[in-house]
Design a protein around this motif. Structure first.
Motif, mmCIF file in Angstrom:
data_model
loop_
_atom_site.group_PDB
_atom_site.id
_atom_site.type_symbol
_atom_site.label_atom_id
_atom_site.label_comp_id
_atom_site.label_asym_id
_atom_site.label_seq_id
_atom_site.Cartn_x
_atom_site.Cartn_y
_atom_site.Cartn_z
ATOM 1 N N GLN A 191 0.819 -1.205 0.000
ATOM 2 C CA GLN A 191 0.000 0.000 0.000
ATOM 3 C C GLN A 191 0.860 1.265 0.000
ATOM 4 O O GLN A 191 0.403 2.317 -0.428
ATOM 5 C CB GLN A 191 -0.936 0.008 1.212
ATOM 6 C CG GLN A 191 -1.996 -1.077 1.121
ATOM 7 C CD GLN A 191 -3.005 -0.934 2.224
ATOM 8 O OE1 GLN A 191 -3.866 -0.059 2.147
ATOM 9 N NE2 GLN A 191 -2.907 -1.762 3.236
ATOM 10 N N LEU A 236 1.113 2.584 -3.570
ATOM 11 C CA LEU A 236 -0.087 2.794 -4.377
ATOM 12 C C LEU A 236 -0.055 4.164 -5.044
ATOM 13 O O LEU A 236 0.346 5.148 -4.447
ATOM 14 C CB LEU A 236 -1.341 2.680 -3.512
ATOM 15 C CG LEU A 236 -1.637 1.301 -2.922
ATOM 16 C CD1 LEU A 236 -2.913 1.351 -2.100
ATOM 17 C CD2 LEU A 236 -1.744 0.240 -3.989
ATOM 18 N N LYS A 237 -0.525 4.196 -6.291
ATOM 19 C CA LYS A 237 -0.500 5.447 -7.051
ATOM 20 C C LYS A 237 -1.885 5.936 -7.445
ATOM 21 O O LYS A 237 -2.074 7.104 -7.715
ATOM 22 C CB LYS A 237 0.333 5.267 -8.325
ATOM 23 C CG LYS A 237 1.800 5.022 -8.061
ATOM 24 C CD LYS A 237 2.461 6.255 -7.523
ATOM 25 C CE LYS A 237 3.963 6.034 -7.372
ATOM 26 N NZ LYS A 237 4.610 7.101 -6.653
ATOM 27 N N GLY A 238 -2.855 5.068 -7.554
ATOM 28 C CA GLY A 238 -4.172 5.512 -8.006
ATOM 29 C C GLY A 238 -5.256 4.523 -7.649
ATOM 30 O O GLY A 238 -5.041 3.567 -6.907
ATOM 31 N N ARG A 239 -6.426 4.764 -8.214
ATOM 32 C CA ARG A 239 -7.600 3.937 -7.899
ATOM 33 C C ARG A 239 -7.394 2.475 -8.290
ATOM 34 O O ARG A 239 -7.749 1.575 -7.539
ATOM 35 C CB ARG A 239 -8.811 4.528 -8.616
ATOM 36 C CG ARG A 239 -10.101 3.788 -8.367
ATOM 37 C CD ARG A 239 -11.248 4.428 -9.173
ATOM 38 N NE ARG A 239 -12.452 3.646 -9.078
ATOM 39 C CZ ARG A 239 -13.378 3.793 -8.156
ATOM 40 N NH1 ARG A 239 -13.222 4.714 -7.232
ATOM 41 N NH2 ARG A 239 -14.454 3.046 -8.150
ATOM 42 N N ALA A 240 -6.850 2.232 -9.475
ATOM 43 C CA ALA A 240 -6.693 0.854 -9.952
ATOM 44 C C ALA A 240 -5.768 0.054 -9.034
ATOM 45 O O ALA A 240 -6.073 -1.087 -8.657
ATOM 46 C CB ALA A 240 -6.161 0.837 -11.384
ATOM 47 N N SER A 241 -4.642 0.647 -8.653
ATOM 48 C CA SER A 241 -3.711 -0.079 -7.779
ATOM 49 C C SER A 241 -4.309 -0.259 -6.382
ATOM 50 O O SER A 241 -4.105 -1.286 -5.741
ATOM 51 C CB SER A 241 -2.367 0.644 -7.698
ATOM 52 O OG SER A 241 -2.508 1.941 -7.169
ATOM 53 N N PHE A 242 -5.104 0.732 -5.927
ATOM 54 C CA PHE A 242 -5.781 0.615 -4.630
ATOM 55 C C PHE A 242 -6.758 -0.558 -4.641
ATOM 56 O O PHE A 242 -6.767 -1.394 -3.732
ATOM 57 C CB PHE A 242 -6.516 1.921 -4.311
ATOM 58 C CG PHE A 242 -7.361 1.859 -3.069
ATOM 59 C CD1 PHE A 242 -6.788 2.052 -1.821
ATOM 60 C CD2 PHE A 242 -8.719 1.599 -3.149
ATOM 61 C CE1 PHE A 242 -7.566 1.991 -0.668
ATOM 62 C CE2 PHE A 242 -9.494 1.541 -2.005
ATOM 63 C CZ PHE A 242 -8.917 1.733 -0.760
ATOM 64 N N LEU A 243 -7.594 -0.629 -5.681
ATOM 65 C CA LEU A 243 -8.586 -1.700 -5.767
ATOM 66 C C LEU A 243 -7.919 -3.063 -5.928
ATOM 67 O O LEU A 243 -8.346 -4.042 -5.313
ATOM 68 C CB LEU A 243 -9.557 -1.437 -6.915
ATOM 69 C CG LEU A 243 -10.468 -0.221 -6.738
ATOM 70 C CD1 LEU A 243 -11.295 0.028 -7.993
ATOM 71 C CD2 LEU A 243 -11.369 -0.397 -5.523
ATOM 72 N N CYS A 288 -4.930 -3.942 -4.895
ATOM 73 C CA CYS A 288 -4.297 -4.267 -3.616
ATOM 74 C C CYS A 288 -5.316 -4.791 -2.621
ATOM 75 O O CYS A 288 -5.103 -5.798 -1.950
ATOM 76 C CB CYS A 288 -3.583 -3.041 -3.063
ATOM 77 S SG CYS A 288 -2.905 -3.274 -1.417
ATOM 78 N N HIS A 289 -6.468 -4.121 -2.521
ATOM 79 C CA HIS A 289 -7.474 -4.534 -1.548
ATOM 80 C C HIS A 289 -8.200 -5.809 -1.968
ATOM 81 O O HIS A 289 -8.631 -6.591 -1.121
ATOM 82 C CB HIS A 289 -8.436 -3.390 -1.257
ATOM 83 C CG HIS A 289 -7.841 -2.421 -0.294
ATOM 84 N ND1 HIS A 289 -6.908 -1.484 -0.673
ATOM 85 C CD2 HIS A 289 -7.984 -2.276 1.037
ATOM 86 C CE1 HIS A 289 -6.529 -0.793 0.380
ATOM 87 N NE2 HIS A 289 -7.166 -1.258 1.437
ATOM 88 N N TYR A 348 -14.346 5.659 8.180
ATOM 89 C CA TYR A 348 -14.340 6.968 7.530
ATOM 90 C C TYR A 348 -15.112 8.042 8.286
ATOM 91 O O TYR A 348 -15.381 9.114 7.741
ATOM 92 C CB TYR A 348 -14.889 6.845 6.096
ATOM 93 C CG TYR A 348 -14.090 5.886 5.259
ATOM 94 C CD1 TYR A 348 -12.794 6.209 4.858
ATOM 95 C CD2 TYR A 348 -14.599 4.652 4.899
ATOM 96 C CE1 TYR A 348 -12.036 5.331 4.106
ATOM 97 C CE2 TYR A 348 -13.848 3.760 4.139
ATOM 98 C CZ TYR A 348 -12.570 4.108 3.751
ATOM 99 O OH TYR A 348 -11.832 3.236 3.001
#
Length: 197
Positions: free
Chosen positions: A5, A8-15, A17-18, A186
């Motif tokens: 994590q 991570l650079k953006g939405r695609a890598s975040f999704l 990874c999770h 959140y």
């Protein structure tokens, strides 16, 4: 995976990874309960499970305070504060990695296998081992066949996925955390956006 994590650079890598975290961590709680059932009877297990859930919440409280301090590293080394928080405090951060490695060495496979090269006397005497094994087998005789120690294969996994009698359990498992997890994760950000923090 403690660094995934952090990079991570953006939405695609975040999704991605999770998704990977969900796949790898999905069996943790059932596996932990199964592991504890090697040592405790069905009447002893609920209190131990409750202790685990309570300790999880205590860990979240401690991690929140740690994260607040670590977040102030924002800009150090050209990285954002959240990256340092994920590196140290997240579910796959360095603290979790250290606990995981320590657990690997401290969690014996069964009550009769507590002796290791670094713990030559083990945790239990031979008499205590006999007492625990007899207690567990009297509580659940099916544990004597040791089929619960067989590895999960792709064929068995697919068979479990296709077993429609288990689908309600899968659905409950998927949706049970929806009412509580997003608000708890959140809430501070939501309150900040409405001007409360």
């Amino acid at each position: 995976m403690p660094l995934d994590q952090f990079w991570l650079k953006g939405r695609a890598s975040f999704l991605a990874c999770h998704l990977l975290l969900g796949i790898l961590q999905g069996g943790f709680i059932p596996g932990l309960v199964l592991y504890m059932s090697y040592f405790y009877t069905k009447t002893e297990l609920p209190i131990r499970t409750a202790i685990i859930w309570a300790s999880s919440h205590v860990c979240h409280i401690i991690a929140t305070f740690l994260a607040y301090g670590i977040f102030h590293l924002n800009g150090v080394g050209g990285k954002a504060g959240w990256q340092y928080v994920t590196l140290v405090c997240s579910e796959n951060g360095l603290i979790t990695l250290a606990i995981g490695v320590a657990s690997f060495f401290n969690m014996p496979p069964s009550p009769t296998q507590t002796k290791t090269w670094f713990r030559p006397k083990g945790w239990l005497t031979e008499r205590e081992e006999v007492i625990i094994v007899n207690k567990i087998l009297r509580d659940d005789p099916t544990k004597g066949d040791m089929h619960n120690r067989e590895p999960v294969t792709l064929k068995r996994l697919w068979s479990a996925v296709c077993d429609y009698d288990l689908w309600p359990l899968y659905i409950l498992g998927i949706v049970s955390a929806i009412p509580t997890d997003p608000p708890s994760a959140y809430l501070t950000l939501s309150l900040r956006h409405v001007g409360r923090v």
